[in-house]
Design a protein around this motif. Structure first.
Motif, short mmCIF file in Angstrom:
data_model
loop_
_atom_site.label_atom_id
_atom_site.label_comp_id
_atom_site.label_asym_id
_atom_site.label_seq_id
_atom_site.Cartn_x
_atom_site.Cartn_y
_atom_site.Cartn_z
N PHE A 134 9.01 43.84 11.22
CA PHE A 134 9.47 45.31 11.57
C PHE A 134 10.53 45.56 10.25
CE2 PHE A 134 12.24 48.40 13.45
CZ PHE A 134 11.36 49.21 14.37
N ASN A 174 10.99 48.15 6.94
CA ASN A 174 11.99 49.26 6.78
C ASN A 174 12.37 49.16 5.31
OD1 ASN A 174 11.91 50.65 9.04
ND2 ASN A 174 13.54 49.87 10.02
N LEU A 175 12.69 47.85 4.95
CA LEU A 175 13.42 47.57 3.66
C LEU A 175 12.41 48.02 2.55
CD1 LEU A 175 15.50 44.35 4.23
CD2 LEU A 175 16.26 46.66 4.20
N ASN A 217 10.32 50.07 2.68
CA ASN A 217 10.16 51.62 2.14
C ASN A 217 11.47 52.06 1.65
OD1 ASN A 217 7.62 52.37 3.59
ND2 ASN A 217 8.59 52.41 5.64
N ASN A 231 10.95 49.56 -2.42
CA ASN A 231 9.64 49.37 -2.82
C ASN A 231 9.94 48.23 -3.93
OD1 ASN A 231 8.24 51.25 -5.81
ND2 ASN A 231 7.30 49.92 -4.40
N THR A 237 1.48 47.90 8.91
CA THR A 237 1.44 49.15 9.76
C THR A 237 2.45 50.10 9.49
OG1 THR A 237 0.50 47.33 11.45
CG2 THR A 237 1.13 49.49 12.26
N MET A 238 3.41 49.60 9.29
CA MET A 238 4.60 50.43 9.05
C MET A 238 5.17 50.86 7.65
SD MET A 238 7.04 48.54 12.00
CE MET A 238 8.88 49.24 11.18
N LEU A 297 4.86 52.12 3.70
CA LEU A 297 3.83 53.20 3.31
C LEU A 297 2.97 52.51 2.24
CD1 LEU A 297 6.73 55.94 2.57
CD2 LEU A 297 4.64 56.06 4.31
N PRO A 298 1.83 52.91 1.95
CA PRO A 298 1.11 51.95 1.12
C PRO A 298 1.61 51.91 -0.31
CG PRO A 298 -0.44 53.30 2.76
CD PRO A 298 1.01 53.76 2.80
N ALA A 299 2.15 52.86 -0.62
CA ALA A 299 2.47 52.95 -2.24
C ALA A 299 3.81 51.99 -2.26
CB ALA A 299 3.00 54.18 -2.60
N CYS A 300 4.60 51.87 -1.21
CA CYS A 300 5.80 51.04 -1.34
C CYS A 300 5.62 49.64 -1.13
CB CYS A 300 6.91 51.69 -0.12
SG CYS A 300 7.58 53.08 -0.25
N GLU A 323 2.49 48.16 -1.91
CA GLU A 323 1.38 47.66 -2.52
C GLU A 323 1.27 46.54 -3.33
OE1 GLU A 323 -0.50 50.89 -4.33
OE2 GLU A 323 1.10 51.24 -5.76
N HIS A 324 2.55 46.18 -4.17
CA HIS A 324 2.59 45.32 -5.04
C HIS A 324 3.69 43.95 -4.64
CE1 HIS A 324 0.17 47.13 -7.81
NE2 HIS A 324 1.09 48.01 -7.95
N ARG A 344 1.32 60.11 -5.25
CA ARG A 344 0.55 59.58 -4.25
C ARG A 344 0.66 59.98 -2.99
NH1 ARG A 344 0.17 53.83 -5.67
NH2 ARG A 344 -0.88 53.76 -3.77
N SER A 379 2.97 55.76 11.33
CA SER A 379 3.75 54.74 12.22
C SER A 379 4.40 55.52 13.38
CB SER A 379 4.65 54.27 11.09
OG SER A 379 5.60 53.31 11.79
#
Lengths: 392, 392
Positions: free
Chosen positions: A315, A319-320, A322, A325, A352-353, A355-358, A360-361, B163, B260
């Protein structure tokens, strides 16, 4: 908007860059350094000679490569000769090391103390004793460049005052001043937050080499982070940044030692794992390992505790992620074991929580330097001045 | 560990530092610049002459000071001659400006569009029209150095792909590529997140001049942050950092557009204020202002809405203060109005939840540049290359 450097500053910067290179990479051929630094061979040769004359590096023949042509001399950090002292003040002991240029641990000692009854002044005697012991092994022509100290807590950057060290029960303990007045070390003594220093060490020579955006999470009783963004430490205005353990994730949740409620560390710290697995009255890293072992053997309560803490770990990590990144999150201290036992929960929450862009790597990792990270980071802090101005 | 700069690089850095100085500070005497940059007077004189020959600055007599001695020539940025285009793509309009070196707004236009029905491609025509209109006012010997674009959303640093832009309904919109293919601007076109660019602008010439650790919070429908730590932008690995609106503060709370639940923006975004004050079916900044006005006039529901949002605003700010130990938080967009109406709640939460050391020097502020911050920041992005290498 500072001006560009003067001639003398350029030479200093180049000497620093070369010394930093061999400090981080170990023995390196002049050819390799030439490529890495983007300067010409003769400049590199002159700089290496200057550093060798100052006793900071040595130059010698390379190992036989079997290739034709004149081999490039190898520049080696003088790890035996140039060293720093590093200390880690922990809840039940002081650890100390003598660490050579290049990050080589030359000597290592520790002194136990009772949990929760030491002041900053109480640590001075044991630290001085450890230094005296280690000093016996030092060759006559060696040079100490300073000392670095890692402590869990809010450390004021300017003078090493520990504003708050909950594990140790410290409030406004003048650790930096006490050490500066007492240690037989002529050079600067710098104090830093343990998680910040662990992040630094992992970045220079651990799991995060080559990653410029990392978060090193450290957890035992409390939880903190060392953060590196864009290759630089994020320490905040006074040096107190990274207190992610006091990010509130559960409004109205468990009371926290800081006076707030629902702080992240009340759900992922040692006490949370022991509470959620029904181990009331237990504490410490060994108790954490006992719970994790029990969970692995199928103990229902222990499994529930690990699941709970792993879920909340993910959880807060989400947050971190997001916010920062990052490329890498490193789980240190007791969180290493929790992460290994609950990696699936952590990853699920993250997926789940965040963002995909944040996310992804982002890679989730355990420390490359183990429990030594903050001790090695303390030495990095001590070497900083030498690496900035090698002949200063 | 880069090497120190070569001779040519030094000259480039010094030219950049001087130009950056007058860009940020406006017309400045050579004496003032000499002091600020720490170089000698003759070097500054030579650099200023080079920049003047390139048409980037002019040198002239100072205003009468009334003091004895030969007055120091004043170096002025050529704001009328050297300019960038700046664009801000917003939910109901595109704003455009032509901004001169030194941050002077030379021209300013906007084109409205319907809420939520534009793609990146749809914005190109209006932006090109605005550029054409503004271009008519440009003197023949002027130089455009490039264009910067601010957009609320997750912007990929390398190419300006958006994005995710929830306000605009954008997913993977190739804004950077579309603009680069269409605009009559020869120079680079850079795209950035609106909150990041607002933070940059406030740092260079707004409320946060002289502060190196700042968080610019921007809120309307969504909430994001531009973060500067140690004087540098914290944008993360891909450029997506600062998504503080998706920090979960209320587990199991309201569903968020990101998928979320309990994200900070579900408690402090426009929709939250309108929901909590019983204004269902309303939206937009005007509706926010109506609620805040009603609260000021004593409307019970509106007061409750403002109190709710102010409380959660302080909650998340406290988390960020613990993580970043900033010197300043700036509230922009609709959060400016919410902050002004609920400053007491925000401060109370901050004092209750943030660690004293982390919050002790933090100032809470509204933007110095108002709604222009992201537009001016877009111009700063466009000027960056010129300021790095003025004669390149």
């Amino acid at each position: 908007m500072p001006a560009a450097p003067s001639q003398e500053e350029i030479r200093r910067q180049n000497l620093g860059a070369l010394l930093r290179y061999v400090h981080a990479h170990g023995p390196s051929s002049r050819a390799e350094i030439t490529t890495a630094m983007g300067l010409n061979r003769s400049t590199i040769g002159a700089l290496a000679t200057d550093l060798a004359n100052a006793g900071l590096v040595s130059e010698g023949a390379p190992r036989e490569t079997g290739r034709a042509g004149r081999p490039s001399p190898v520049v080696r950090p003088e790890s035996e000769r140039v060293y720093a002292y590093a200390f880690s003040i922990e809840v039940d002991r002081v650890r100390a090391a003598r660490i050579g240029l290049g990050g080589v641990v030359l000597d290592r000692r520790e002194a136990p103390h009772d949990r929760g009854v030491v002041t900053a002044a109480d640590t001075i005697g044991p630290i001085a004793d450890l230094v005296t012991q280690m000093h016996r092994g030092v060759a006559a022509n060696s040079v100490c460049v300073g000392a670095g100290v890692a402590v869990s807590g809010l450390v004021r950057r300017v003078d090493g005052l520990v504003r708050l060290g909950p594990n140790l029960g410290w409030v406004d303990e003048p650790l930096g001043a006490a050490l500066r007045g007492s240690l037989p070390v002529d050079h600067p003594i710098s104090v830093g937050n343990a998680a910040d220093l662990a992040a630094l060490a992992e970045h220079v020579r651990g799991a995060a080499v080559g990653c410029d955006n990392i978060i090193y999470l450290y957890g035992d009783v409390g939880v903190g982070a060392g953060i590196i963004a864009g290759g630089r430490r994020v320490t905040g205005h006074g040096g107190y940044g990274g207190e992610v353990g006091h990010m509130v994730v559960r409004p109205g949740g468990h009371g926290c030692g800081c006076g707030s409620r629902g702080c992240w560390e009340t759900e992922i710290g040692e006490a949370a794992l022991l509470r959620e697995s029904g181990r009331h009255g237990h504490f410490g890293h060994d108790a954490v390992l006992t719970v994790i072992d029990a969970a692995a053997r199928g103990d229902i309560e222990a499994k529930e505790g690990v699941r709970h803490v792993g879920d909340w770990l993910g959880f807060g990590v989400a947050n971190l992620v997001n916010i920062f990144n990052p490329e890498m999150i490193i789980f240190g201290g007791g969180l290493r074991d929790v992460y290994l036992a609950a990696a699936a929960q952590v990853r699920t929450r993250l997926n789940t929580m965040a963002l995909p862009a944040c996310r992804e790597h982002v890679r989730l990792r355990t420390p490359g330097l183990g429990d030594d990270a903050s001790l090695i980071g303390a030495a990095e802090l001590a070497f900083e001045q030498l690496l900035t101005d090698p002949l200063g």
